[in-house]
Motif scaffolding. Sequence first.
Motif, mmCIF file in Angstrom:
data_model
loop_
_atom_site.group_PDB
_atom_site.id
_atom_site.type_symbol
_atom_site.label_atom_id
_atom_site.label_comp_id
_atom_site.label_asym_id
_atom_site.label_seq_id
_atom_site.Cartn_x
_atom_site.Cartn_y
_atom_site.Cartn_z
ATOM 1 N N ARG A 204 35.875 -8.438 121.351
ATOM 2 C CA ARG A 204 36.516 -7.409 122.174
ATOM 3 C C ARG A 204 37.987 -7.734 122.386
ATOM 4 N N SER A 270 40.125 -7.901 134.270
ATOM 5 C CA SER A 270 39.393 -6.656 134.115
ATOM 6 C C SER A 270 39.759 -5.681 135.215
ATOM 7 N N ASP A 274 38.309 -2.217 131.139
ATOM 8 C CA ASP A 274 38.521 -3.116 130.015
ATOM 9 C C ASP A 274 39.365 -4.290 130.495
#
Length: 326
Positions: A204, A270, A274
């Motif tokens: 990610r 965060s 995201d």
Amino acid sequence: VGVSIPKDLDVDGHTNLDNVSIAGVTTFAGNIDANGGLDVGNIKLGNAGIITAVTILASGYMTIDGDISITTGKLRIPDTIEHYGDSDTKIRFPSLDTITFETAGSERLRIASDGVITGRGELRLTEGTGAVSNGDEIGSLMFTYPSNDNKNAKIVALQNAGTSGADLAFFTRTQGDGTNADGGTEKLRINSDGRILVGHNSARVISTTVNPYLQLEGTQYNESAISVTRNTNDAYGSYLILGKSRATSNGGNAILQDNDIISEVRFAGSDGNDMVNIAAQIRVEVDGTPQTDQMPGAMIFYTNSGGASATERPVSYTHLTLPTKA
């Protein structure tokens, strides 16, 4: 006294011969019963033939068109089992406690007396012969404990988005964990892009658009920590080195220019959606004109103002305290 029979010898009943020597090839359509032993040079046995003997010693060769069935006892071979009609494919016993496998006239696999297996060529692992779904195992290598066959670790290839892509996952099993009996739980993965993922299996983005090729995640403090320790009897410590070149290929060494960013340390958090936003960063830039053995630089500290756009701003000097070296 010898008897020479130039033509056929047809015996319908029982014949008892103490010693028969046959120099050529003898073909038997029926059975051969030798309760004591059978010592032959060359013998050919037809489809319907059966040899019954305590011991068969064949100094030449035996050609058998049907099957060989050994219900008791042993099949003893001094060296080689050769594939019929394919003389360069063999199973051999070249020395005591050693077995080898040959194809195309060359040794491909050897099992030595100490159990060490030496292969010459590729080892290909696959699960069955049919297609698998995305995320399923393509092939695996399992490590078991010697005395109880517990599956304590494995390396497995997992399909990733098609028949040409795969992730490589590494599993280990914690001592006393009876719930993960199939090699344990996944600890590390190298995905099809080459990213190394520790503690998770899906890459990610962390900070802006960066999707790093080395990612570590954990749910415990020690699972989310990195240590570098140097053990030498001198005054030097460990290094964390971040470098930059203007070269366009790995291993290159093209000179930098003024204001080029050499490296950044970013702190991302965060926002519930995201982790692309940066709360603060430390940047090192080129501050001047680089030359041979000269690299002028500046270190700049940034913090986020808290806006939605996550724009960085320099830290004011009132927020920055530098200790004075004694």
